[in-house]
Design an enzyme around this catalytic site. Structure first.
Site, PDB file in Angstrom:
ATOM      1  CD  GLU A 155      45.053  41.290  40.651  1.00 27.98           C
ATOM      2  OE1 GLU A 155      46.046  41.582  39.963  1.00 27.98           O
ATOM      3  OE2 GLU A 155      44.939  40.170  41.206  1.00 27.98           O
ATOM      4  CE  LYS A 192      37.701  40.784  38.191  1.00 26.91           C
ATOM      5  NZ  LYS A 192      38.259  40.157  39.361  1.00 26.91           N
ATOM      6  CB  CYS A 224      34.005  43.141  42.485  1.00 28.24           C
ATOM      7  SG  CYS A 224      35.550  44.052  42.651  1.00 28.24           S
TER       8      CYS A 224
HETATM    9  P1  NAD Z   1      39.324  52.290  44.319  1.00 33.39           P
HETATM   10  O1  NAD Z   1      38.169  53.218  44.252  1.00 33.39           O
HETATM   11  O2  NAD Z   1      39.768  51.773  45.642  1.00 33.39           O
HETATM   12  O3  NAD Z   1      40.608  53.007  43.659  1.00 33.39           O
HETATM   13  C1  NAD Z   1      40.583  53.692  42.458  1.00 33.39           C
HETATM   14  C2  NAD Z   1      41.466  54.932  42.588  1.00 33.39           C
HETATM   15  O4  NAD Z   1      41.611  55.532  41.302  1.00 33.39           O
HETATM   16  C3  NAD Z   1      40.906  56.017  43.497  1.00 33.39           C
HETATM   17  O5  NAD Z   1      41.818  56.280  44.553  1.00 33.39           O
HETATM   18  C4  NAD Z   1      40.735  57.233  42.577  1.00 33.39           C
HETATM   19  O6  NAD Z   1      40.999  58.470  43.203  1.00 33.39           O
HETATM   20  C5  NAD Z   1      41.743  56.932  41.501  1.00 33.39           C
HETATM   21  N1  NAD Z   1      41.487  57.631  40.236  1.00 33.39           N
HETATM   22  C6  NAD Z   1      40.325  57.720  39.548  1.00 33.39           C
HETATM   23  N2  NAD Z   1      40.498  58.420  38.419  1.00 33.39           N
HETATM   24  C7  NAD Z   1      41.807  58.790  38.384  1.00 33.39           C
HETATM   25  C8  NAD Z   1      42.589  59.524  37.457  1.00 33.39           C
HETATM   26  N3  NAD Z   1      42.058  59.983  36.332  1.00 33.39           N
HETATM   27  N4  NAD Z   1      43.901  59.719  37.737  1.00 33.39           N
HETATM   28  C9  NAD Z   1      44.445  59.243  38.872  1.00 33.39           C
HETATM   29  N5  NAD Z   1      43.744  58.527  39.790  1.00 33.39           N
HETATM   30  C10 NAD Z   1      42.438  58.303  39.537  1.00 33.39           C
HETATM   31  O7  NAD Z   1      38.997  51.101  43.333  1.00 33.39           O
HETATM   32  P2  NAD Z   1      39.558  49.585  43.420  1.00 33.39           P
HETATM   33  O8  NAD Z   1      38.779  48.787  44.390  1.00 33.39           O
HETATM   34  O9  NAD Z   1      41.028  49.638  43.539  1.00 33.39           O
HETATM   35  O10 NAD Z   1      39.159  49.041  41.973  1.00 33.39           O
HETATM   36  C11 NAD Z   1      39.836  49.466  40.829  1.00 33.39           C
HETATM   37  C12 NAD Z   1      39.426  48.592  39.670  1.00 33.39           C
HETATM   38  O11 NAD Z   1      39.827  47.239  39.923  1.00 33.39           O
HETATM   39  C13 NAD Z   1      37.919  48.511  39.412  1.00 33.39           C
HETATM   40  O12 NAD Z   1      37.706  48.399  38.035  1.00 33.39           O
HETATM   41  C14 NAD Z   1      37.496  47.231  40.108  1.00 33.39           C
HETATM   42  O13 NAD Z   1      36.354  46.660  39.524  1.00 33.39           O
HETATM   43  C15 NAD Z   1      38.704  46.349  39.851  1.00 33.39           C
HETATM   44  N6  NAD Z   1      38.907  45.271  40.836  1.00 33.39           N
HETATM   45  C16 NAD Z   1      38.709  45.527  42.157  1.00 33.39           C
HETATM   46  C17 NAD Z   1      38.954  44.507  43.078  1.00 33.39           C
HETATM   47  C18 NAD Z   1      38.742  44.737  44.547  1.00 33.39           C
HETATM   48  O14 NAD Z   1      38.765  43.772  45.290  1.00 33.39           O
HETATM   49  N7  NAD Z   1      38.545  45.967  45.015  1.00 33.39           N
HETATM   50  C19 NAD Z   1      39.431  43.277  42.648  1.00 33.39           C
HETATM   51  C20 NAD Z   1      39.641  43.074  41.296  1.00 33.39           C
HETATM   52  C21 NAD Z   1      39.378  44.089  40.398  1.00 33.39           C
HETATM   53  C1  UDX Z   2      35.767  39.252  44.608  1.00 35.76           C
HETATM   54  C2  UDX Z   2      36.393  38.051  43.879  1.00 35.76           C
HETATM   55  O1  UDX Z   2      36.498  36.951  44.782  1.00 35.76           O
HETATM   56  C3  UDX Z   2      37.775  38.420  43.351  1.00 35.76           C
HETATM   57  O2  UDX Z   2      38.308  37.350  42.580  1.00 35.76           O
HETATM   58  C4  UDX Z   2      37.647  39.649  42.474  1.00 35.76           C
HETATM   59  O3  UDX Z   2      38.917  40.050  42.002  1.00 35.76           O
HETATM   60  C5  UDX Z   2      37.002  40.796  43.236  1.00 35.76           C
HETATM   61  O4  UDX Z   2      35.727  40.373  43.746  1.00 35.76           O
HETATM   62  P1  UDX Z   2      36.058  40.326  46.999  1.00 35.76           P
HETATM   63  O5  UDX Z   2      34.776  41.005  46.678  1.00 35.76           O
HETATM   64  O6  UDX Z   2      37.189  41.141  47.488  1.00 35.76           O
HETATM   65  O7  UDX Z   2      36.590  39.518  45.725  1.00 35.76           O
HETATM   66  O8  UDX Z   2      35.800  39.201  48.133  1.00 35.76           O
HETATM   67  P2  UDX Z   2      35.127  37.740  48.105  1.00 35.76           P
HETATM   68  O9  UDX Z   2      35.921  36.876  48.983  1.00 35.76           O
HETATM   69  O10 UDX Z   2      34.882  37.265  46.754  1.00 35.76           O
HETATM   70  O11 UDX Z   2      33.743  38.007  48.827  1.00 35.76           O
HETATM   71  C6  UDX Z   2      32.702  38.746  48.222  1.00 35.76           C
HETATM   72  C7  UDX Z   2      31.468  38.686  49.084  1.00 35.76           C
HETATM   73  O12 UDX Z   2      30.920  37.370  49.077  1.00 35.76           O
HETATM   74  C8  UDX Z   2      31.722  39.012  50.556  1.00 35.76           C
HETATM   75  O13 UDX Z   2      30.660  39.781  51.050  1.00 35.76           O
HETATM   76  C9  UDX Z   2      31.770  37.658  51.212  1.00 35.76           C
HETATM   77  O14 UDX Z   2      31.438  37.680  52.568  1.00 35.76           O
HETATM   78  C10 UDX Z   2      30.742  36.897  50.394  1.00 35.76           C
HETATM   79  N1  UDX Z   2      30.934  35.439  50.412  1.00 35.76           N
HETATM   80  C11 UDX Z   2      32.059  34.892  49.887  1.00 35.76           C
HETATM   81  C12 UDX Z   2      29.933  34.628  50.929  1.00 35.76           C
HETATM   82  O15 UDX Z   2      28.897  35.112  51.398  1.00 35.76           O
HETATM   83  N2  UDX Z   2      30.121  33.271  50.902  1.00 35.76           N
HETATM   84  C13 UDX Z   2      31.229  32.685  50.389  1.00 35.76           C
HETATM   85  O16 UDX Z   2      31.306  31.442  50.399  1.00 35.76           O
HETATM   86  C14 UDX Z   2      32.239  33.531  49.867  1.00 35.76           C
END
Ligand code: NAD
Ligand code: UDX
Length: 469
Positions: free
Chosen positions: A172, A227, A283
């Site tokens: 994602e 990713k 991330c």
């Molecule tokens: P998060 O911590 O917000 O959510 C993960 C959820 O999974 C939690 O609510 C947890 O309780 C649940 N969970 C864990 N083990 C479980 C199990 N065995 N059964 C059921 N539920 C379970 O995490 P997130 O930010 O949503 O990130 C999830 C993944 O997506 C990570 O690998 C992260 O790197 C990736 N990712 C995150 C973002 C972002 O912006 N947060 C963007 C792209 C990718």
């Molecule tokens: C990031 C990636 O952008 C996204 O594609 C991936 O799926 C998850 O990780 P996110 O961490 O949610 O997303 O936000 P992002 O907008 O990337 O910002 C990350 C950090 O960088 C923030 O603290 C933001 O303030 C900072 N940032 C971003 C800067 O300092 N300068 C910039 O120009 C852009």
């Protein structure tokens, strides 16, 4: 031939699972989408009638929840039966950096992935497509496959409950704060796998709203690795511009002008050149640390050192900012009040994971500062967890403390300095006359995001520092 998907189960109702499934439910009314989580509190907040209590703040999310919840979008803690009923299962659980054991501090902790795979192996029925949504080290699909396959070997399987699995990688790319827009209008959708039928099934789902040309299909390993690399490249740009912000401050150049000048070159591009307090969020740091770990594992120590620098510059930028504040406030902030504006890691989210605010506030508290922290979306309980320090009961200045403030003006009252860490819109148009009157002279504004009208602040008698200026 693709398998028609009627029911999806997503394991993990977090920042990715929740919004991603909400958008799939909105765009595919013919599919039942079940989001499950072991965290009961989180699930009950997803089911809360008051949409202001959803566990995640994301512009546009609550409207989708209102429209789809209870129809084809459901949140539940019943993992067993929802896995059993699903044709396709997304794994969207957390994958943080390991804190102990082999690879601690760098490698990804795969225990939640491992547990999810075992739950699937146990409860799934018939043929199921497994989709890795979490960000994972390259080759994790292999581990998942092994866990799923071993479930066959250890069981005496009745003919009618035979299981079969295909594993796909579908990372994602959404960014928090713009997640719904990113999901509805993605630059691309990436699907990695070696089972063409399973790939076709997932492609069909996305085709309900994404142009086919934007759906890239690759092998599994390239998808998983892409990713990590996308995040590493994005973070690298931030460390690059932040390193130059320091050079601008030393030479009299202005980082915004430099960013505009270089970003106008199409080959460089204008995005992700905003200098600030260093990147935060769940991330970037963990994915680069993981990349460094993987490179070392394969003996590529120069490559590992190259990417490690992206993290090092980020840490340095945050430390540099707290040092500047202390230096400008005559070398000591002991007992001085500093209003902190913004605690989330970026605007339009309540997420504080690895927020620059945590690192900077901890430094300032360590130096004896009294912080009045204001954020429009982050709750005080979260700040308490992040800082690992209880807030003071009284607002009276006591060395090395913090309290939660309810407004910008409350943070500014009798403060020696205001520090902007998150770029919330609200901070872009502040009334500097009112603020200046509230502060204790000689007062300072430290703008780490370069979003305020520092000339107005100066006109009203406030000393100013802006990143890269
Ligand atoms: P998060 O911590 O917000 O959510 C993960 C959820 O999974 C939690 O609510 C947890 O309780 C649940 N969970 C864990 N083990 C479980 C199990 N065995 N059964 C059921 N539920 C379970 O995490 P997130 O930010 O949503 O990130 C999830 C993944 O997506 C990570 O690998 C992260 O790197 C990736 N990712 C995150 C973002 C972002 O912006 N947060 C963007 C792209 C990718
Ligand atoms: C990031 C990636 O952008 C996204 O594609 C991936 O799926 C998850 O990780 P996110 O961490 O949610 O997303 O936000 P992002 O907008 O990337 O910002 C990350 C950090 O960088 C923030 O603290 C933001 O303030 C900072 N940032 C971003 C800067 O300092 N300068 C910039 O120009 C852009």
């Amino acid at each position: 031939m693709s398998h028609k998907i009627k029911t999806i189960c997503c394991i993990g109702a977090g920042y990715v699972g929740g919004p991603t499934m909400a958008v799939i439910a909105k765009k595919c009314p013919h599919i039942q989408v079940m989001v499950v989580d072991i965290n009961h509190e989180r699930i009950s907040r997803w089911n809360d009638h008051n949409l202001c209590n959803l566990p995640i703040y994301e512009p546009g999310l609550k409207e989708i929840i209102e429209k789809c919840r209870g129809k084809n979008l459901h949140f539940s803690t019943d993992i067993e039966s929802n896995i059993a009923a699903a044709d396709m299962i997304f794994i969207s659980v957390n994958t943080p950096t390991k804190v102990k054991g082999l690879g601690a501090g760098h490698a990804i902790d795969l225990k939640w992935i491992d547990a999810s795979a075992r739950q699937i192996a146990k409860y799934a029925k018939g043929y199921t497509i497994i989709v890795e949504k979490s960000t994972l080290p390259v080759k994790t699909a292999e581990t998942i496959k092994q866990i799923l396959e071993s479930s066959h070997q250890n069981m005496v399987i009745k003919e009618e409950s035979k299981k079969a699995f295909s594993v796909l990688s579908n990372p994602e790319f959404l960014a928090e704060g713009s997640a719904i827009n990113d999901l509805e209008n993605p630059d691309r959708v990436l699907i990695g796998g070696n089972d063409n039928n399973a790939i076709a099934s997932l492609t069909e789902i996305y085709s309900n709203w994404v142009n086919r040309e934007k759906i890239i299909t690759t092998d599994l390993w390239s998808s998983e690795l892409s990713k990590l690399i996308a995040n590493a490249f994005l973070a690298q740009r931030i460390s690059s511009i932040n390193s130059i912000s320091a050079l601008c401050e030393s030479t009299g150049a202005d980082i915004n002008n430099v960013a505009l000048a270089i970003g106008s070159d199409k080959r460089i591009g204008k995005y992700f050149l905003q200098s600030g307090p260093g990147f935060g969020g769940s991330c970037f740091r963990k994915d680069i640390l993981n990349l460094v770990y993987i490179c070392k594992h394969y003996g590529l120590k120069e490559v590992a050192a190259y990417w490690q620098q992206v993290i090092d510059i980020n840490n340095w930028q945050q430390k540099r900012i707290s040092n500047i504040i202390i230096e400008k406030l005559f070398g000591t902030i002991s007992g001085k009040k500093i209003g902190i504006l913004g605690f989330s890691f970026k605007a339009n989210t309540n997420d504080t994971r690895d927020s620059p605010s945590i690192h900077i506030c901890k430094e300032l508290i360590e130096e004896g500062g009294c912080l009045a922290i204001y954020d429009p979306k982050v709750i005080p309980e979260q700040i308490e967890i992040d800082l690992s320090i209880k807030q003071t009961k009284s607002k009276k200045d006591s060395e090395g403390s913090w309290y939660f403030s309810r407004s910008v003006l409350d943070s500014a009252k009798d403060a020696d300095a205001l520090l902007i860490i998150t770029e919330w819109d609200e901070f872009k148009k502040l009334n500097w006359e009112e603020i200046s009157n509230a502060m204790r002279p000689p007062s300072w504004l430290f703008d780490t995001r370069g979003i305020t009208n520092i000339y107005e602040a100066r006109k009203n008698g406030i000393n100013t520092w802006r990143v890269g200026n």
